[in-house]
Design an enzyme around this catalytic site. Structure first.
Site, PDB file in Angstrom:
ATOM      1  N   LYS D  99      46.000  42.733  37.909  1.00 33.71           N
ATOM      2  CA  LYS D  99      46.249  41.549  37.094  1.00 33.71           C
ATOM      3  C   LYS D  99      45.163  41.451  36.030  1.00 33.71           C
ATOM      4  CE  LYS D  99      45.888  36.631  36.843  1.00 33.71           C
ATOM      5  NZ  LYS D  99      45.419  35.403  37.511  1.00 33.71           N
ATOM      6  N   ALA D 186      48.413  29.748  37.177  1.00 31.65           N
ATOM      7  CA  ALA D 186      47.445  28.722  36.761  1.00 31.65           C
ATOM      8  C   ALA D 186      48.131  27.383  36.513  1.00 31.65           C
ATOM      9  CB  ALA D 186      46.667  29.118  35.510  1.00 31.65           C
TER      10      ALA D 186
END
Lengths: 260, 260, 260, 260
Positions: D99, D186
């Protein structure tokens, strides 16, 4: 022709009604009201001196010859108290057009609708012209109108919260069915809240803390004056449809309020 | 002293910038702009006639002597196209202060930030003063400012959507760090949206469809004029804290936007 | 120990109550209920056949031996009608635990709180155990509890709207002061709505259209089963504070609902 | 057949990816991950010990034989740093699926998209399989996919904010055009946020603070497990239309998110 509205046979240009309490001084009260352009001011009879000439009186700063005084029952938690308070006010100042509020207990201070109905009936029987603060409940609102209340004033949000209009669907529902003016009362925190309330089609907005508890009450009064004009004009002009081209099969037109 | 703002050395009182396209007629365009109180108008160089005297020209209805013309690159999907378009505009009208937009492909029409950076660099090197339409991305916004853009114009919502300001946190973030003016551009649908954008601290608001696609463009122009004044005044006045007495341990102050 | 809740002396593990109407068939009704994990089903006595053995009966598909039947008064617009309906239901099936709803007129179908109080009093006097659908009004909610209602069921949004919880502040206020279970009833449209209602601290959620009008009712029943578990677990776990580092002076913790 | 999703040729049942940092202890980390049902865990290579056998290592608590490790570049503010960090991670653990995040400066910690593109290009050239954290920008998202990124991970809200999905329109836009998996990364604060993200059609959700900063991380992990299942099931089932009978001419179907 000018856009105006009428309540109990009186006609007003300004669609902003402001309170007279919670300010730092009577001078600040007067300056804020002046800046707001309001023609009606609401007065918490139990909290503001309107009867004792030996102390500073509201009337000396906010002349009743210039502003329509709308006595209210802030602080009353029973129908009996509310009725007595408004009778005293009528004796003191001759005010017949009044704002009724009967609140439940702290901390929520939500309208006590049973007490509100009881007080409204007594006041109407006693020839008051009753503008009534109430829950955002279209069934209760219609019943209050049918009893003879001259204006319906559903809450936008909790008193003193500045949270804005919580449930625009219900405010709009109340307005759609009403034959008397509908005013959003309580909850307005800033200019966009007031504009939004007016965009729902309401006749006017009432606020107090949003001015008195702003850092600059006079500046916020100017803001609210323009916000109410803006929201009214936008309502009359008919806003553009909401749409998002990326998703033509899912029109978002008709949605009230903001996305997300 | 009057509240005003400055971009590229020019000072303006009105914080509302309006587009000149999408109206039914040039007469309606002119009337709406007049009613809005705008001092700057933005012109889609590729869509509006500003150069051919044999056809009705925008300048005949919206005099450049009265309004600051801000040519824009609507319809440009590459940096090269955008730069060429603004060079042609400068040749035609001498306009040096421009609004750059480089959009990605339909249906989203979101800013193409890579193309935007490329075009901004070329335009700045060619002595344009670039106001730049961009994503609500604070890193990109800061970089555009550091490159020399004279104003940052993050999107409130998708172009033509009328969905309002989707991400107030990012708009506020962009404003907090900026040394040049920040304007919300795109997404504004009605008066409360414009007021809300200004309450975030932005220097101005740009809109087009909200007027042109309202049922009554002139009426909506009046609404927007007041909405921008209202939002600016509310920002300067400092709103009351949000709070809900029922839950004193959970202050809601600082929250952006509406409850719920 | 398992998380469970109790109403009128009966204990349940599932916090999801589902309706039995509006499905395409009784087979679909049964499959959706089974998939939802609900232990209580609510039955519109006037609309669902629970008494005529010559027609397909709900009991043949949704066995009362397996599910707690909660007769409701959907379609009743007066206290008298509601009381009569529940008496007939008690005669038919022996059901004593009931859901009272008295609705105002179309199109709003908002609870008629005056009628609700009247019917609740009559039912309680007649030894019913009354779970009561009501406005999101904390004063009324407390009074209904004090009268002896065994559960308070404020609306999340208008019946059949799928709009979610309109006023989370009031739902939370009602829960904070209640000593009996509080269930959000009406308005839930999708899984995140149900989770959100549970995150406010409610004891359970009741829904019907969200399943019956989903494209795949059984699939949505699975979704709602997990959503209610998720929301309850999140409430018990205590969510992280909301915060935005860019603005440390403006904590957003305590805010209910979503940003923006 | 089970609902599952695939990234870089690997198939997963769980649609929840969780972080491994910010917990009070490695024991709590392990217990929360176990409770969440996640099959993929993301590891901040610079912050978590995955290489020094003389100190407690994440692998001793969260076995790489059981979980797919997804190294990430948290703390990297340049493309060069991010690339170097992932090369070191690959040398240490052989991890090829990674990631990427390149963040702008504090306090906003928004993705630095220019740095992200640069790092993505270098990593892809070096045979990494890159899942990429990015702005909610559909133009950038498409370009990252075209470069060869194996998954697009737009932010829901600011990192660590718990503010939920700020701009559902853009998340949905990104998903609509993508041929690789789209994950919201997020911003998720509580269960309803995760369910909502999945209802937009995303393939999975990634979160960390929502667990680590909950009062009871393990309890919240259970909540999130169910929330993601709920949101996915609701998306597949097809929610009921939003509507409000009081206003039949203004359908609200298609609206994303909550009213008001």
């Amino acid at each position: 022709m000018e856009d105006s509205w009428e309540v109990a046979g009186r006609r007003f240009s300004s669609r902003l009604i402001v309170g007279t309490g919670r300010y730092k001084s009577l001078e600040e009260t007067a300056a804020s009201i002046e800046a707001s352009g309001a023609e009606i001011v609401t007065v918490a009879v139990r909290r503001v001196n309107i009867a004792d000439p030996n102390a500073p009186m509201l009337q000396d700063f906010v002349p009743p010859t210039k502003y329509t005084y709308l006595p209210n029952t802030a602080g009353c938690h029973t129908a009996k108290d509310a009725v007595r308070t408004l009778r005293l006010a009528r004796e003191a100042g001759g005010w017949n057009l009044v704002k009724l509020e009967v609140l439940g207990p702290p901390p929520f201070l939500y309208p006590d609708m049973a007490g509100t109905f009881e007080a409204a009936a007594a006041l109407i029987a006693d020839n008051f012209e009753v503008m009534v603060y109430c829950a955002d409940d279209p069934v209760a609102a219609k019943r209050l109108e049918e009893m003879g209340c001259v204006a319906i004033m559903p809450l936008g949000g909790p008193i003193g919260s500045g949270l804005g209009v919580a449930n625009p669907y219900m405010i709009r529902a109340i307005k759609q069915q009403a034959k008397v003016p509908v005013l959003v009362d309580a909850g307005i925190g800033t200019a966009s809240d007031a504009a939004f309330a007016m965009e729902l089609g309401c006749d006017a907005v009432l606020l107090n803390s949003a001015l008195a508890h702003a850092q600059d009450p006079v500046g916020m009064a100017v803001a609210m004056k323009h916000a109410v004009i803006a929201g009214r004009a936008a309502y009359l002009a008919g806003r553009m449809p909401r749409n998002y081209e990326a998703n033509p099969s899912s029109p978002t037109s008709g949605l009230i309020g903001r996305a997300g």
